[in-house]
Write a protein that holds these residues in place. Sequence first.
Motif, PDB file in Angstrom:
ATOM      1  N   TYR A   1     -27.149 -26.024  40.786  1.00  0.00           N
ATOM      2  CA  TYR A   1     -26.915 -25.329  42.049  1.00  0.00           C
ATOM      3  C   TYR A   1     -25.651 -24.472  41.991  1.00  0.00           C
ATOM      4  CZ  TYR A   1     -30.460 -28.586  43.582  1.00  0.00           C
ATOM      5  OH  TYR A   1     -31.616 -29.299  43.695  1.00  0.00           O
ATOM      6  N   VAL A   2     -24.631 -24.966  41.294  1.00  0.00           N
ATOM      7  CA  VAL A   2     -23.395 -24.192  41.153  1.00  0.00           C
ATOM      8  C   VAL A   2     -23.653 -22.928  40.349  1.00  0.00           C
ATOM      9  CG1 VAL A   2     -21.100 -24.207  40.129  1.00  0.00           C
ATOM     10  CG2 VAL A   2     -21.881 -26.191  41.414  1.00  0.00           C
ATOM     11  N   VAL A   3     -24.394 -23.040  39.266  1.00  0.00           N
ATOM     12  CA  VAL A   3     -24.700 -21.871  38.441  1.00  0.00           C
ATOM     13  C   VAL A   3     -25.564 -20.884  39.213  1.00  0.00           C
ATOM     14  CG1 VAL A   3     -25.915 -21.106  36.366  1.00  0.00           C
ATOM     15  CG2 VAL A   3     -24.419 -23.079  36.266  1.00  0.00           C
ATOM     16  N   MET A   4     -26.541 -21.370  39.951  1.00  0.00           N
ATOM     17  CA  MET A   4     -27.386 -20.472  40.739  1.00  0.00           C
ATOM     18  C   MET A   4     -26.597 -19.774  41.837  1.00  0.00           C
ATOM     19  SD  MET A   4     -30.199 -20.439  39.253  1.00  0.00           S
ATOM     20  CE  MET A   4     -31.159 -19.518  40.411  1.00  0.00           C
ATOM     21  N   LEU A   5     -25.733 -20.510  42.527  1.00  0.00           N
ATOM     22  CA  LEU A   5     -24.915 -19.887  43.567  1.00  0.00           C
ATOM     23  C   LEU A   5     -23.933 -18.882  42.980  1.00  0.00           C
ATOM     24  CD1 LEU A   5     -24.185 -22.872  45.967  1.00  0.00           C
ATOM     25  CD2 LEU A   5     -25.573 -20.858  46.421  1.00  0.00           C
ATOM     26  N   LEU A   6     -23.386 -19.201  41.821  1.00  0.00           N
ATOM     27  CA  LEU A   6     -22.484 -18.269  41.153  1.00  0.00           C
ATOM     28  C   LEU A   6     -23.219 -16.991  40.756  1.00  0.00           C
ATOM     29  CD1 LEU A   6     -19.586 -17.932  40.032  1.00  0.00           C
ATOM     30  CD2 LEU A   6     -20.436 -18.905  37.899  1.00  0.00           C
ATOM     31  N   SER A   7     -24.415 -17.123  40.210  1.00  0.00           N
ATOM     32  CA  SER A   7     -25.196 -15.959  39.810  1.00  0.00           C
ATOM     33  C   SER A   7     -25.585 -15.105  41.010  1.00  0.00           C
ATOM     34  CB  SER A   7     -26.456 -16.389  39.070  1.00  0.00           C
ATOM     35  OG  SER A   7     -26.133 -17.074  37.903  1.00  0.00           O
TER      36      SER A   7
ATOM     37  N   ILE B   1     -26.272  -5.164  37.685  1.00  0.00           N
ATOM     38  CA  ILE B   1     -26.506  -6.251  38.640  1.00  0.00           C
ATOM     39  C   ILE B   1     -27.333  -7.364  38.010  1.00  0.00           C
ATOM     40  CG2 ILE B   1     -27.699  -6.814  40.796  1.00  0.00           C
ATOM     41  CD1 ILE B   1     -26.778  -4.044  41.791  1.00  0.00           C
ATOM     42  N   LEU B   2     -28.305  -7.018  37.184  1.00  0.00           N
ATOM     43  CA  LEU B   2     -29.165  -8.038  36.583  1.00  0.00           C
ATOM     44  C   LEU B   2     -28.580  -8.674  35.335  1.00  0.00           C
ATOM     45  CD1 LEU B   2     -32.659  -6.373  36.992  1.00  0.00           C
ATOM     46  CD2 LEU B   2     -31.649  -8.194  38.359  1.00  0.00           C
ATOM     47  N   SER B   3     -27.654  -8.011  34.665  1.00  0.00           N
ATOM     48  CA  SER B   3     -27.137  -8.565  33.414  1.00  0.00           C
ATOM     49  C   SER B   3     -26.057  -9.618  33.627  1.00  0.00           C
ATOM     50  CB  SER B   3     -26.603  -7.447  32.515  1.00  0.00           C
ATOM     51  OG  SER B   3     -25.472  -6.846  33.092  1.00  0.00           O
ATOM     52  N   LEU B   4     -25.277  -9.528  34.679  1.00  0.00           N
ATOM     53  CA  LEU B   4     -24.202 -10.507  34.876  1.00  0.00           C
ATOM     54  C   LEU B   4     -24.715 -11.905  35.222  1.00  0.00           C
ATOM     55  CD1 LEU B   4     -21.514  -8.249  36.483  1.00  0.00           C
ATOM     56  CD2 LEU B   4     -21.526  -9.231  34.213  1.00  0.00           C
ATOM     57  N   PRO B   5     -25.723 -12.066  36.080  1.00  0.00           N
ATOM     58  CA  PRO B   5     -26.269 -13.422  36.249  1.00  0.00           C
ATOM     59  C   PRO B   5     -26.892 -13.970  34.971  1.00  0.00           C
ATOM     60  CG  PRO B   5     -26.891 -12.076  38.091  1.00  0.00           C
ATOM     61  CD  PRO B   5     -26.258 -11.163  37.089  1.00  0.00           C
ATOM     62  N   ALA B   6     -27.493 -13.115  34.159  1.00  0.00           N
ATOM     63  CA  ALA B   6     -28.038 -13.574  32.877  1.00  0.00           C
ATOM     64  C   ALA B   6     -26.919 -14.058  31.964  1.00  0.00           C
ATOM     65  CB  ALA B   6     -28.826 -12.447  32.216  1.00  0.00           C
ATOM     66  N   LEU B   7     -25.773 -13.406  32.020  1.00  0.00           N
ATOM     67  CA  LEU B   7     -24.627 -13.845  31.221  1.00  0.00           C
ATOM     68  C   LEU B   7     -24.143 -15.217  31.671  1.00  0.00           C
ATOM     69  CD1 LEU B   7     -22.411 -13.149  29.121  1.00  0.00           C
ATOM     70  CD2 LEU B   7     -21.108 -12.221  31.027  1.00  0.00           C
ATOM     71  N   VAL B   8     -24.045 -15.425  32.973  1.00  0.00           N
ATOM     72  CA  VAL B   8     -23.581 -16.716  33.495  1.00  0.00           C
ATOM     73  C   VAL B   8     -24.548 -17.828  33.107  1.00  0.00           C
ATOM     74  CG1 VAL B   8     -23.184 -18.022  35.620  1.00  0.00           C
ATOM     75  CG2 VAL B   8     -22.295 -15.713  35.401  1.00  0.00           C
ATOM     76  N   THR B   9     -25.842 -17.605  33.264  1.00  0.00           N
ATOM     77  CA  THR B   9     -26.810 -18.648  32.937  1.00  0.00           C
ATOM     78  C   THR B   9     -26.905 -18.887  31.436  1.00  0.00           C
ATOM     79  OG1 THR B   9     -28.598 -17.016  33.022  1.00  0.00           O
ATOM     80  CG2 THR B   9     -28.201 -18.324  34.997  1.00  0.00           C
ATOM     81  N   SER B  10     -26.685 -17.862  30.636  1.00  0.00           N
ATOM     82  CA  SER B  10     -26.724 -18.088  29.185  1.00  0.00           C
ATOM     83  C   SER B  10     -25.516 -18.884  28.713  1.00  0.00           C
ATOM     84  CB  SER B  10     -26.803 -16.757  28.445  1.00  0.00           C
ATOM     85  OG  SER B  10     -25.632 -15.997  28.638  1.00  0.00           O
ATOM     86  N   ILE B  11     -24.376 -18.712  29.341  1.00  0.00           N
ATOM     87  CA  ILE B  11     -23.202 -19.509  28.976  1.00  0.00           C
ATOM     88  C   ILE B  11     -23.440 -20.974  29.323  1.00  0.00           C
ATOM     89  CG2 ILE B  11     -20.792 -19.952  29.569  1.00  0.00           C
ATOM     90  CD1 ILE B  11     -20.445 -16.912  29.789  1.00  0.00           C
ATOM     91  N   TYR B  12     -23.999 -21.237  30.498  1.00  0.00           N
ATOM     92  CA  TYR B  12     -24.268 -22.620  30.875  1.00  0.00           C
ATOM     93  C   TYR B  12     -25.485 -23.199  30.173  1.00  0.00           C
ATOM     94  CZ  TYR B  12     -20.662 -23.410  34.262  1.00  0.00           C
ATOM     95  OH  TYR B  12     -19.458 -23.629  34.837  1.00  0.00           O
ATOM     96  N   GLY B  13     -26.278 -22.378  29.501  1.00  0.00           N
ATOM     97  CA  GLY B  13     -27.439 -22.866  28.773  1.00  0.00           C
ATOM     98  C   GLY B  13     -27.142 -23.261  27.348  1.00  0.00           C
TER      99      GLY B  13
ATOM    100  N   GLY C   1     -24.084 -15.079  43.926  1.00  0.00           N
ATOM    101  CA  GLY C   1     -22.845 -14.525  44.487  1.00  0.00           C
ATOM    102  C   GLY C   1     -22.357 -13.307  43.727  1.00  0.00           C
ATOM    103  N   ILE C   2     -22.409 -13.373  42.402  1.00  0.00           N
ATOM    104  CA  ILE C   2     -21.998 -12.214  41.593  1.00  0.00           C
ATOM    105  C   ILE C   2     -22.912 -11.026  41.875  1.00  0.00           C
ATOM    106  CG2 ILE C   2     -21.933 -11.340  39.217  1.00  0.00           C
ATOM    107  CD1 ILE C   2     -20.879 -14.075  38.371  1.00  0.00           C
ATOM    108  N   SER C   3     -24.212 -11.266  41.973  1.00  0.00           N
ATOM    109  CA  SER C   3     -25.152 -10.176  42.254  1.00  0.00           C
ATOM    110  C   SER C   3     -24.891  -9.549  43.617  1.00  0.00           C
ATOM    111  CB  SER C   3     -26.588 -10.687  42.197  1.00  0.00           C
ATOM    112  OG  SER C   3     -26.908 -11.091  40.910  1.00  0.00           O
ATOM    113  N   ILE C   4     -24.605 -10.378  44.602  1.00  0.00           N
ATOM    114  CA  ILE C   4     -24.349  -9.852  45.947  1.00  0.00           C
ATOM    115  C   ILE C   4     -23.056  -9.059  45.973  1.00  0.00           C
ATOM    116  CG2 ILE C   4     -23.741 -10.554  48.299  1.00  0.00           C
ATOM    117  CD1 ILE C   4     -25.800 -12.815  47.972  1.00  0.00           C
ATOM    118  N   ILE C   5     -22.024  -9.561  45.326  1.00  0.00           N
ATOM    119  CA  ILE C   5     -20.740  -8.846  45.311  1.00  0.00           C
ATOM    120  C   ILE C   5     -20.874  -7.502  44.607  1.00  0.00           C
ATOM    121  CG2 ILE C   5     -18.412  -8.890  44.335  1.00  0.00           C
ATOM    122  CD1 ILE C   5     -18.425 -11.925  44.924  1.00  0.00           C
TER     123      ILE C   5
END
Length: 79
Positions: free
Chosen positions: A51-57, A24-36, A59-63
């Motif tokens: 805001y899009v990256v935060m909502l995506l992160s 759960i914690l690694s997938l948002p880190a992956l999304v933010t590292s790609i956009y970083g 959302g992935i955690s919630i799913i």
Amino acid sequence: MPLPGIINNNMNSVLKRLTSITIILSLPALVTSIYGMNVDIPYSHSHYAFYVVMLLSIGISIIISWYFMKRNGFNSVLL
């Protein structure tokens, strides 16, 4: 002696829970590292990119959390 079997079962359930939390914690880190990264990515120059990256992160955690709760991944041990 049943004690080693009980210890192994408890350790197995703890490791399942820790693995779920790690996923759960690694997938948002992956999304933010790609956009970083310092390359051109779609919508990286938009005013709403953060805001899009935060909502995506989130959302992935919630799913993924919902998926693990549905499969009883968190109900094995209380931390």
